[in-house]
Design a protein around this motif. Structure first.
Motif, short mmCIF file in Angstrom:
data_model
loop_
_atom_site.label_atom_id
_atom_site.label_comp_id
_atom_site.label_asym_id
_atom_site.label_seq_id
_atom_site.Cartn_x
_atom_site.Cartn_y
_atom_site.Cartn_z
N PRO A 80 2.36 6.13 -7.16
CA PRO A 80 1.04 5.70 -7.76
C PRO A 80 1.08 5.55 -9.37
CG PRO A 80 0.73 7.99 -7.40
CD PRO A 80 2.22 7.51 -7.05
N ARG A 116 2.17 1.81 -3.47
CA ARG A 116 1.16 2.44 -4.26
C ARG A 116 0.54 3.92 -3.97
NH1 ARG A 116 -1.52 -2.77 -3.88
NH2 ARG A 116 -2.55 -2.35 -2.06
N ASP A 119 6.16 -2.68 -11.39
CA ASP A 119 6.15 -2.00 -10.27
C ASP A 119 7.30 -1.11 -10.11
OD1 ASP A 119 3.36 -1.82 -9.35
OD2 ASP A 119 3.90 -3.77 -8.51
N GLU A 136 0.68 -1.09 0.07
CA GLU A 136 0.03 -0.18 0.04
C GLU A 136 0.87 1.18 0.02
OE1 GLU A 136 -2.97 0.63 -0.54
OE2 GLU A 136 -2.98 2.68 0.19
N LYS A 156 3.05 2.80 -12.70
CA LYS A 156 3.72 1.69 -13.09
C LYS A 156 4.71 2.01 -14.16
CE LYS A 156 0.87 -1.87 -11.74
NZ LYS A 156 1.65 -3.07 -11.38
N ARG A 208 -1.25 4.52 -12.66
CA ARG A 208 -1.81 3.10 -12.81
C ARG A 208 -2.97 2.76 -13.75
NH1 ARG A 208 0.71 -0.41 -8.70
NH2 ARG A 208 2.15 0.92 -7.56
#
Lengths: 263, 333
Positions: free
Chosen positions: B251, B247, B317, B244, B253, B294
């Motif tokens: 945020p 992420r 990621d 998390e 990729k 993302r």
């Protein structure tokens, strides 16, 4: 208590194993002990070649004093000295940060710090010092049982005093991490090779009551040679108990100050 | 309770001596020393449940080792409360000390001149471990870390990795409920690090030991800890799930494309125009890596595949090191 005895047994055995791993060390230590002894006894012999007494102390009494001095030194070197040096000596655990691990052990820190390192070769010195005491007694005559008992009691109090002073000086390292203070005391203890009465009166008072080298060496030797004052034993024990208590308290306060070596 | 940790508004301030350079300042400091107060830990609060493996992260000097040492009872907090395994660590009660263990990657509690087995025996006596329990524990740990050949060797003759393994076994011999690991893989080679991690994972699974880990090797954290606590300047700025955190912090990729032809060719105009609108991270010959939000990854794939002649596309990621670096840079700015 049984647990601590088991711990002492393990620590001593480990120290012995460690020493045995260095075979040459045994020979070097025996040579060192012998030279130390020959130097000490030789000094007394030379001193009495020109005089029959030294401020009231004859040859056998001075030899007994030397024997007690060597005995106290050897007991100090057996575990109190090495253990406290492992804590506060150069490269000791306070310098390296290894004291962190001592603090984490479920054994009272002071107990562990005082018993953690042993020098088994000091037992050779203990044996030699007993030989010197035996020689002195053979020359002067075997003391009465009462004097022998008083000697043993005063020796017990003396070791308490010695431990308290060394613990106090080791704890100073928590406040001041410079030249190990125990080295200074080693030099002062050297004064105990001679009867404290040969020093000027004021100095001999200091050496009895302030830096109690007199209590540690001369007074037990006096009992051994039948010239001790039993009355001194009580204040000696009181001083010993008081100093052990004060040194332990100072050690605890000092440990609280410990901020650990940097990560 | 027995393996849990509760930390509330923990703070630690040190006094450190200050001195100007030069001999005159050195002499002056003898008479009138000056000190500065350094706040290593300002306000740290968190709770760890029994059996959790938590990573304590932060840049150098962020206060994580100081926090760890307060949890272990080595340092006295200046403010706040801490309770570990139901005890106040600073009281250093024997039952508390028996329930924890601390491993520091840069220090050893093995006796240098004794054999490894001898060091273990001292530990056994100090912790009052019974002969039967000692034999069982040593057997299990020796097997898990393949240690048998090291037991009769002197510590001084061990390699760094061997010493680290023995150090870890020593710390676990009394079966602690909580294990504090401060940079345990420091200086170890890659394969030793991997063995260390798989051992810790398996050990935690078998015994449910709570583990608090600090490490600058992110692979230690990612493979062992689902939860991380990030500390900087003595305060917690993230406490939660590691994925998390990634992420939230990053945020996006990373998309890496490998084109069949040279990107500078005239037939690649569409692709070049598309790439100009994207955040390119790295470009070399036919390979381009760029960041995409993302939610925008899937919508982008169609135009991307149509724009050029792709040999390969990979989506991944951002590496955790980059995520942490972004976080550190953000909070230190």
């Amino acid at each position: 208590m049984v647990r601590y005895l088991k711990l002492v047994k393990t620590l001593f055995r480990q120290s012995m194993q460690r020493e045995l791993a260095f075979r040459a060390n045994f020979g070097v230590n025996v040579i060192h002990s012998t030279l130390h002894l020959v130097g000490g006894v030789g000094g007394v012999v030379v001193l009495f070649a020109h005089s029959d007494t030294l401020n009231g102390w004859d040859f056998s009494q001075t030899l007994a004093l030397l024997g007690v001095y060597l005995l106290v030194q050897s007991l100090k070197n057996l575990f109190i000295g090495p253990s406290l040096a492992a804590l506060a000596g150069l490269d000791g655990h306070l310098w390296t940060g290894e004291f962190d691990f001592t603090l984490l052990k479920p054994v009272p820190t002071q107990v562990l710090v005082s018993l953690q390192a042993w020098s088994p070769w000091a037992l050779v010195d203990t044996l030699l010092s007993i030989v010197v005491i035996g020689l002195a007694m053979r020359t002067a005559g075997v003391p009465h049982c009462g004097d022998l008992l008083l000697f043993l009691l005063s020796l017990f109090a003396a070791l308490g005093l010695l431990y308290a002073i060394l613990l106090f000086l080791a704890a100073v390292a928590f406040w001041y991490l410079g030249t190990p203070m125990m080295w200074i005391f080693d030099s002062i203890l050297q004064m105990g090779r001679f009867p404290i009465r040969i020093y000027p009166h004021s100095m001999s008072l200091i050496l009895t009551w302030v830096i109690p080298v007199g209590f540690i060496v001369t007074i037990p030797a006096e009992f051994l040679s039948g010239q001790g004052t039993a009355m001194l034993l009580l204040p000696g024990f009181a001083l010993s108990g008081l100093l052990v208590g004060l040194a332990s308290h100072f050690f605890r306060v000092s440990v609280r100050r410990y901020s650990s070596a940097s990560s | 309770m027995e393996g849990s940790i509760h930390v509330d508004s923990l703070g630690k301030t040190y006094q450190i001596p200050l001195r100007e350079p030069g001999i005159a300042a050195a002499l002056a400091s003898l008479i009138r020393p000056t000190y500065a107060e350094v706040t290593a830990v300002r306000d740290v609060s968190f709770a760890v449940q029994s059996g959790e493996m938590v990573g304590l992260l932060g840049p150098n000097g962020s206060g994580k080792t100081t926090t760890l040492k307060m949890l272990a009872g080595l340092l006295y907090p200046t403010s706040g409360k801490v309770e570990v395994a139901g005890s106040v660590p600073q009281q250093r009660k024997p039952e508390f000390l028996r329930s924890i263990s601390l491993v520091m990657g840069n220090k050893t509690q093995l006796t240098w001149d004794n054999t490894v087995h001898d060091s273990f025996l001292i530990h056994k006596e100090i912790y009052g471990v019974s002969q039967g329990a000692f034999r069982t524990r040593l057997g299990e740990l020796t097997e898990m870390l393949d240690l048998a050949a090291l037991l009769p060797k002197q510590t001084r003759n061990l390699s760094l990795g061997e010493r680290a393994k023995c150090q870890l076994v020593l710390a676990l011999l009394h079966n602690p409920r909580i294990l504090f690991l401060d940079e345990p893989t420091l200086g170890l080679d890659v394969s030793m690090q991997i063995r260390f991690r798989s051992f810790l994972k398996e050990y935690n699974r078998r015994h449910g030991t709570t583990v608090i880990l600090t490490s600058h090797y992110m692979a230690d954290i990612t493979s062992l800890c689902r939860r991380v606590i990030l500390i900087n300047k003595g305060t917690v700025f993230y406490d939660g799930d590691l994925s998390e955190m990634a992420r939230r912090t990053a945020p996006f990729k990373l998309v890496r494309i490998t084109n069949q032809g040279d990107l500078s060719g005239p037939e690649q105009t569409h692709l070049r125009e598309l790439l100009e609108r994207l955040h390119i991270v790295e470009q070399e010959q036919r390979n381009v890596t760029f960041r995409v939000e993302r939610s925008q990854v899937v919508p982008l794939l169609g135009p991307l595949l149509n724009a050029g002649s792709m040999a390969d596309v990979s989506i991944f990621d951002p590496p955790i090191e980059a995520v942490i670096d972004t976080l550190y840079q953000g909070v230190m700015a």
